[in-house]
Design an enzyme around this catalytic site. Sequence first.
Site, PDB file in Angstrom:
ATOM      1  N   GLU B  53       0.812  -1.216   0.000  1.00 46.09           N
ATOM      2  CA  GLU B  53       0.000   0.000   0.000  1.00 46.09           C
ATOM      3  C   GLU B  53       0.846   1.268   0.000  1.00 46.09           C
ATOM      4  O   GLU B  53       0.432   2.306  -0.508  1.00 46.09           O
ATOM      5  CB  GLU B  53      -0.963   0.015   1.188  1.00 46.09           C
ATOM      6  CG  GLU B  53      -2.089  -1.017   1.089  1.00 46.09           C
ATOM      7  CD  GLU B  53      -1.716  -2.361   1.671  1.00 46.09           C
ATOM      8  OE1 GLU B  53      -0.527  -2.585   1.982  1.00 46.09           O
ATOM      9  OE2 GLU B  53      -2.613  -3.214   1.824  1.00 46.09           O
ATOM     10  N   PHE B 115     -11.036  -6.861  14.558  1.00 41.96           N
ATOM     11  CA  PHE B 115     -10.017  -7.382  13.655  1.00 41.96           C
ATOM     12  C   PHE B 115      -9.716  -6.347  12.566  1.00 41.96           C
ATOM     13  O   PHE B 115     -10.616  -5.832  11.927  1.00 41.96           O
ATOM     14  CB  PHE B 115     -10.499  -8.692  13.017  1.00 41.96           C
ATOM     15  CG  PHE B 115      -9.534  -9.239  12.009  1.00 41.96           C
ATOM     16  CD1 PHE B 115      -8.256  -9.641  12.393  1.00 41.96           C
ATOM     17  CD2 PHE B 115      -9.870  -9.315  10.668  1.00 41.96           C
ATOM     18  CE1 PHE B 115      -7.348 -10.117  11.462  1.00 41.96           C
ATOM     19  CE2 PHE B 115      -8.981  -9.805   9.726  1.00 41.96           C
ATOM     20  CZ  PHE B 115      -7.702 -10.201  10.131  1.00 41.96           C
ATOM     21  N   GLN B 116      -8.452  -6.051  12.396  1.00 41.33           N
ATOM     22  CA  GLN B 116      -7.974  -5.081  11.401  1.00 41.33           C
ATOM     23  C   GLN B 116      -8.561  -3.693  11.593  1.00 41.33           C
ATOM     24  O   GLN B 116      -8.817  -2.975  10.635  1.00 41.33           O
ATOM     25  CB  GLN B 116      -8.205  -5.596   9.978  1.00 41.33           C
ATOM     26  CG  GLN B 116      -7.359  -6.841   9.704  1.00 41.33           C
ATOM     27  CD  GLN B 116      -7.236  -7.183   8.241  1.00 41.33           C
ATOM     28  OE1 GLN B 116      -8.165  -6.995   7.473  1.00 41.33           O
ATOM     29  NE2 GLN B 116      -6.071  -7.700   7.857  1.00 41.33           N
ATOM     30  N   LYS B 165     -17.259  -0.494   6.598  1.00 36.35           N
ATOM     31  CA  LYS B 165     -17.792  -1.474   5.652  1.00 36.35           C
ATOM     32  C   LYS B 165     -19.307  -1.362   5.469  1.00 36.35           C
ATOM     33  O   LYS B 165     -19.812  -1.434   4.354  1.00 36.35           O
ATOM     34  CB  LYS B 165     -17.429  -2.891   6.116  1.00 36.35           C
ATOM     35  CG  LYS B 165     -17.816  -3.940   5.090  1.00 36.35           C
ATOM     36  CD  LYS B 165     -17.321  -5.322   5.482  1.00 36.35           C
ATOM     37  CE  LYS B 165     -17.607  -6.316   4.364  1.00 36.35           C
ATOM     38  NZ  LYS B 165     -17.145  -7.660   4.707  1.00 36.35           N
ATOM     39  N   MET B 476      24.494   8.692   1.337  1.00 40.54           N
ATOM     40  CA  MET B 476      24.436  10.017   1.952  1.00 40.54           C
ATOM     41  C   MET B 476      24.809   9.947   3.429  1.00 40.54           C
ATOM     42  O   MET B 476      25.474  10.839   3.959  1.00 40.54           O
ATOM     43  CB  MET B 476      23.033  10.609   1.772  1.00 40.54           C
ATOM     44  CG  MET B 476      22.904  12.036   2.246  1.00 40.54           C
ATOM     45  SD  MET B 476      24.094  13.126   1.435  1.00 40.54           S
ATOM     46  CE  MET B 476      23.104  13.779   0.101  1.00 40.54           C
TER      47      MET B 476
END
Lengths: 165, 566
Positions: B53, B115-116, B165, B476
């Site tokens: 993502e 959950f999640q 949802k 760097m």
Amino acid sequence: MKHTLAVLVENRPGVLARVAGLFSRRGFNIESLAVGITDNPDISRMTIVVSGDDRVLDQVTKQLNKLIDVIKVSDLSPADAIGRELALFKVKVDKGNRSEVIQIVDVFRAQIVDVGIKTMIVSITGTGDKIDAIEKLLRNFGIIEVVRTGKVSMNRGAKTVKLEK
Amino acid sequence: MGKKTRMTGAKALIESLYAEKVDVLFGYPGGVLLPIYDEMFDADINHILVRHEQAAAHAADGYARATGKVGVCLATSGPGATNLVTGIATAYMDSVPMVAITGQVPSSMIGNDAFQEANITGITLPITKHNYLVTDVNDLPRIIKEAFHIASTGRPGPVLVDIPKDITTDELDFEYPESVELRGYKPTKIGHKKQVKRAADVISKAKQPVLYVGGGIIIAGATDELMELAQTINAPVTTTLMGKGAFPDDHPLCIGMPGMHGTKYANYSIQESDVLISVGVRFDDRVTGKIESFAPNAKIIHIDIDPAEISKNVRVDIPIVGDARSILNMLVEFIKEDLKGQTRTASWIKKVNKWKKQYPLHYKQDGTLKPQYIMEQICDMYPDSIIVTEVGQNQMWAAQYFKYKEPRTFISSGGLGTMGYGFPAAMGVKMGRPDKVVFDIAGDGSFQMNSQELATVVQNDIPVIVAIFNNGFLGMVRQWQELFFEQRYSFTCIDDSVDFVKLAEAYGALGLRVTKPEEVRPALKEAVESGRPTVIDFVVEREENVYPMVPAGAAINEILDLEDQL
Ligand SMILES: Cc1ncc(C[n+]2csc(CCOP(=O)(O)OP(=O)(O)O)c2C)c(N)n1
Ligand SMILES: [Mg+2]
């Protein structure tokens, strides 16, 4: 230097978190914050006391204005505005000193809002200084618990902090 | 229009995206997104399935920077949403218009550590311009409309919309609003005329003016106005990292980049300027160096769309808030009246040009493969490319050794400095500008932060070219260890991490390796002409440093070059 800001915000969940988050993230110091609904139920008004120099005030104001849910920010100058706080003190009392406490309450035009066998609750509204002063006196009797609100503030006279149409 | 149609929230989301003319979307599915993905299946939107993502957010960001349109990404609740965070923060720091859509657990379960579940609106509060948790399906069209509006107007930035949802399966009478009503959001567009006049008078009298310009010029589409101003007053122009392409690098008045790895002559010019005309910049510490000694003799004019940027870091003498394009227009008109074709800067330009001659950007050519040389060859062979970068030395060389002539041709994570940005962003850039050759100038470290996107570019046939400056180091950081920590290379050596050619091939991309200067041009040609996603592993000089350089905490005129003793 302390500044008092009147902030009109959308009355929505999460707005307080946005404002508080902004202060902590940018390292601004909130001395006190009070929030409540206005005559328009869609709009809440916050009174925020912030410490810092003019530059800090400038940044605070601009950053607040950047929040989408902030509708208006005004700096209330102490000379032109009334400021009030509310405090409750639970004081230890006995037969011997109860009347002394009552005297102090009268002098400060405070109120006794609860009386127990060994305690009294004193309620006072006023400026921060006034509340500090009564607290100092009540401490002689023994303060068991203190609760204070943040300051709320309003311009004197006809001047208002309102949404202009 | 104006007719309401009954549909689910998921369908309404798709309809809203159509209304916003979204044609590309970068996303990754998950449990709570099932209803949305079911609609996406037949949607007339080019959905690019990424492999992480974070890459969806960077790709949306790259797409936005390359096109000026709003980039859109989509992720599921919990880990999907938190994976977007770095990409959102990157876009926030560089004022990139983006709408991030996340799925959320059903409304009834929010707050229960379901959950999640992750509180993504809470998490992204400080890194979004605004965010929303949709609590009623009827609000969805309005919220999407507002999100695109907020993301793309004023000072642009990312807006996140979190959709539980149940909202995606609830039904509503869909109608897309025609306008937005936001009483707390009214960005100032037109500059204050009196202030502009004041600025014009100061500029007209200036003997040693410098134009210090940044990403704001590109966002405002004000490059023509900038050119006209620079020529009218005959002043040197320094473009920040974010402003690369706002003014052509090959123009005689261009003095390159200011700050830490800027040109000596840009820094000297700023320090000796009497008027610093700052447009669409934010006086970042990488530009100003020691802030107390920045432009010590200059009256500072600051033009910016964001009032909060004015006097945030330096005290500004003449602030002007508004859209850079309209303000520059007004400014030029006033100045023309004042100057009547005369300028007073001839001897100043002479001085600046002398510095330019005396202190050009340069590096040691010793027959080994140098990253600067590769950049020069890319510039020579494909001058119209879009250069996207990772972060580190590669980024600085990409900024220094390619001549940018057009806005939106240099794309880099400036504010956040996000390693791993470049490759997925390049993917988004190529989606937005398929006509362009798109390079991701990469470090071997940075590329490994999102190399999984090789799968995405191969699967979707997005032919970007990753040019890895493979120095076997987190270069760097190693440079700082070399210069300031007695060459103690603590955990910065990453040599032999992986065979990048085989890695590319494993994903089905073209892999090329270059170890000698004479192989550079043939490899570039092969990559471009293949039309395939390509990784070129340029095995470069390992301990090459980026110069010039202002040490941390120094004033910007205390800038050191290759030959200077630290
Ligand atoms: C996500 C992230 N982690 C850490 C850093 C700190 N950092 C800045 S540059 C750099 C090294 C980059 O190495 P590489 O990609 O190989 O580029 P090089 O400098 O060698 O060209 C690091 C670790 C960062 N900018 N971003
Ligand atoms: Mg490296």
